[in-house]
Design an enzyme around this catalytic site. Structure first.
Site, PDB file in Angstrom:
ATOM      1  N   LYS A  14       0.838  -1.192   0.000  1.00 18.23           N
ATOM      2  CA  LYS A  14       0.000   0.000   0.000  1.00 18.23           C
ATOM      3  C   LYS A  14       0.877   1.248   0.000  1.00 18.23           C
ATOM      4  O   LYS A  14       1.961   1.248   0.606  1.00 18.23           O
ATOM      5  CB  LYS A  14      -0.877  -0.037   1.260  1.00 18.23           C
ATOM      6  N   SER A  63      -9.633   1.690   3.355  1.00 19.59           N
ATOM      7  CA  SER A  63      -8.831   2.509   2.491  1.00 19.59           C
ATOM      8  C   SER A  63      -7.837   1.725   1.636  1.00 19.59           C
ATOM      9  O   SER A  63      -7.336   2.254   0.638  1.00 19.59           O
ATOM     10  CB  SER A  63      -8.058   3.530   3.325  1.00 19.59           C
ATOM     11  N   SER A  74      -9.546  -0.921   7.426  1.00 19.93           N
ATOM     12  CA  SER A  74      -9.070  -0.734   6.053  1.00 19.93           C
ATOM     13  C   SER A  74      -8.454  -1.949   5.394  1.00 19.93           C
ATOM     14  O   SER A  74      -8.156  -1.916   4.208  1.00 19.93           O
ATOM     15  CB  SER A  74      -8.058   0.394   5.996  1.00 19.93           C
TER      16      SER A  74
HETATM   17  N1  GLN Z   1     -12.860   3.568   6.983  1.00 18.64           N
HETATM   18  C1  GLN Z   1     -12.155   3.941   8.168  1.00 18.64           C
HETATM   19  C2  GLN Z   1     -11.794   5.382   8.121  1.00 18.64           C
HETATM   20  O1  GLN Z   1     -12.133   6.002   7.176  1.00 18.64           O
HETATM   21  C3  GLN Z   1     -10.958   3.069   8.359  1.00 18.64           C
HETATM   22  C4  GLN Z   1      -9.719   3.575   7.731  1.00 18.64           C
HETATM   23  C5  GLN Z   1      -8.527   2.740   8.014  1.00 18.64           C
HETATM   24  O2  GLN Z   1      -8.625   1.669   8.617  1.00 18.64           O
HETATM   25  N2  GLN Z   1      -7.374   3.252   7.624  1.00 18.64           N
HETATM   26  O3  GLN Z   1     -11.196   5.916   8.995  1.00 18.64           O
END
Ligand code: GLN
Length: 485
Positions: A77, A152, A176
């Site tokens: 990532k 994400s 994420s």
């Molecule tokens: N969807 C969650 C957020 O927007 C999780 C993001 C993540 O785990 N980096 O914060």
């Protein structure tokens, strides 16, 4: 024709000589090219990957195959530092930034012979649930291009889903890894907080962030976890607990588990009725197989998303203050901006909408008039959750919930309604608030054709038990047929 099924089978093929690392890397490069419209990769390191493959092929020929991940093709990532390869967190503000060192997880992969094939698209600074907040544009779900892959770590999920690499790394601050794994029909593991060093992971919310793994099967995920786990002097929050040999440990026979199903999670109004029905049927099957399955009340569920968004935005507002146009990445080109105006201008131009929203929210909840009302209370919720979790694990080995309330949604559908987007994190943020490991397993298929997962969690540092349980579930109960793309 070589098709990847597992690292073990791949290693066998390498040893019998039916395939080489170079051929494998070439096949992946060809697929990455063929599926470039998915927008999963933001950078592909073709030449380097090929020369690493040649080096490994040479090693094998001279009889010294080294490394648990010899020739394993991995994508990372775009929040993980890989020395001398630009890393941007999918943000304009980090354009042109070249890290001077490897993230510890990346370094340890390389030490075991892994081949890093490229950097993967994600939501900007890992903030999002749909991979639509990226300076590189959205990532498409390979099963249906109109749908999001989740976020994400959307690029990481799609790269494994579409067979563009064998394994990928993501980061999981509130789901994420698990949520995009659910939307894409792959396995996604978030380890215990502190299990994997965060050194070289661009911070979003430091007391929540953890590097996670995407794969197609449990033995592969176990092996990669074994490689990247462990104490690292460069991350003071990394744990000194010994790292079990996960890859060997999961081969022991499955046992009978005490499983807690969270009642409020199963009854939540946002849960898709068909997901509820299939999961209920599934828990009945587990009972029939001899596991002790009990539905327990968890009345804290509605507090966890608000607590998560208060605490993570507070931490983000502090973490992201380092991106000021002086130390990293880009600075505004406007010569009129002057001092201190160039800070404001750089940040206004460099950050996207969602990141700005979170910085503003974070500074608000930390401001003197509101600190007690929001930040302190959210910390209290976190403490209550931690205590409750301890009690649950006094009686149970595993907690089961859905991973996400729905299957993958349409691109654009939630972009104008941030609260709806945040609520999709209902089931995943809990594990990050209390630091326990969680995994999403792609067991099911919805009548709309899309896959969905189930989330299993254990107590801190019980990854071995989590993986063993997961392996059994994947062997016995996987009704989702992974399509060949
Ligand atoms: N969807 C969650 C957020 O927007 C999780 C993001 C993540 O785990 N980096 O914060």
């Amino acid at each position: 024709m070589f098709t990847f099924s597992s690292i073990r089978e791949y290693h066998k093929a390498l040893l019998t000589g039916s395939i080489s690392c170079r051929e494998t890397v070439s096949l992946y490069l060809e697929r990455i090219n063929r599926f470039s419209h998915l927008n999963a990769f933001i950078a592909v390191y073709a030449e380097e990957a090929l020369s690493a493959a040649d080096r490994l092929d040479q090693e094998r020929k001279s009889g010294c195959q080294s490394g648990k991940l010899h020739g394993v093709v991995i994508g990372i990532k775009d929040v993980l530092c890989y020395r001398d390869h630009p890393v941007t967190a999918s943000s304009k503000i980090l354009e042109g930034f070249n890290p001077l060192y490897n993230a510890t997880a990346v370094e340890w992969l390389l030490n075991q012979g892994a081949i890093i094939i490229g950097h993967l698209n994600c939501d900007e600074f890992a903030m999002g649930s749909s991979n639509e907040n990226s300076v590189y544009g959205r990532v498409k779900n390979a099963l249906n291009y109109d749908l999001v892959p989740g976020g994400s770590s959307g690029g990481s999920a799609v790269a494994v889903q579409a067979g563009l690499c064998m394994i990928s790394l993501g980061s999981d601050t509130g789901g994420s890894v698990r949520q995009p794994a659910d939307f894409c029909g792959v396995v996604g593991l978030k380890p215990t907080y502190g299990r994997v060093s965060r050194y070289g992971l661009i911070a979003y919310a430091s007391s929540f962030d953890q590097i996670g793994i995407f794969g197609t099967n449990i033995p592969d995920v176990a092996l990669v976890l074994e490689v990247i786990s462990g104490f690292d002097g460069r991350d003071s929050t990394s744990s000194r607990q010994t790292v079990p040999e996960y890859s060997r440990g999961i081969q022991e026979p499955a046992s009978i588990y005490r499983i807690a199903v969270l009642k409020e999670a199963m009854e939540h109004p946002s849960l898709d009725p068909e997901i509820r029905e299939q999961l209920s049927r599934f828990t009945e099957q587990l009972k029939a197989a001899g596991h002790l399955v009990e539905e327990i009340s968890f009345d804290l569920l509605d507090f966890i998303v608000p607590a998560y968004y208060v605490l993570t935005t507070a931490e983000a507002s502090s973490n992201l203050s380092r991106f000021d146009g002086v130390r990293y990445g880009t600075r505004t080109a406007d010569p009129e901006a002057g001092y201190p105006g160039f800070y404001r201008k750089t940040r206004s131009e460099g950050f996207g909408k969602e990141v700005k929203r979170r910085i503003l929210l974070g500074t608000f909840v930390l401001s003197s008039g509101y600190y007690e009302a929001y930040f302190t209370r959210a910390q209290q919720v976190r403490k209550i959750l931690t205590d409750r979790t301890r009690l649950i694990f006094n009686q149970f080995d595993i907690i089961l919930t859905p991973t996400v309330p729905t299957t993958a949604f349409r691109a654009g559908e939630k972009m104008t309604d941030p609260v709806a987007m945040y609520l999709a994190d209902l089931y995943t943020v809990y594990a990050n608030l209390v630091g326990i490991p969680g995994i999403s397993l792609p067991l099911f298929q919805h009548s709309n054709g899309m896959p969905f997962g189930i989330q299993a969690m254990t107590n801190r540092f019980q990854e071995l038990s989590l993986l063993r349980f997961s392996k059994e579930l994947m062997q016995q109960y996987k009704s989702y047929e992974t399509p060949t793309l």
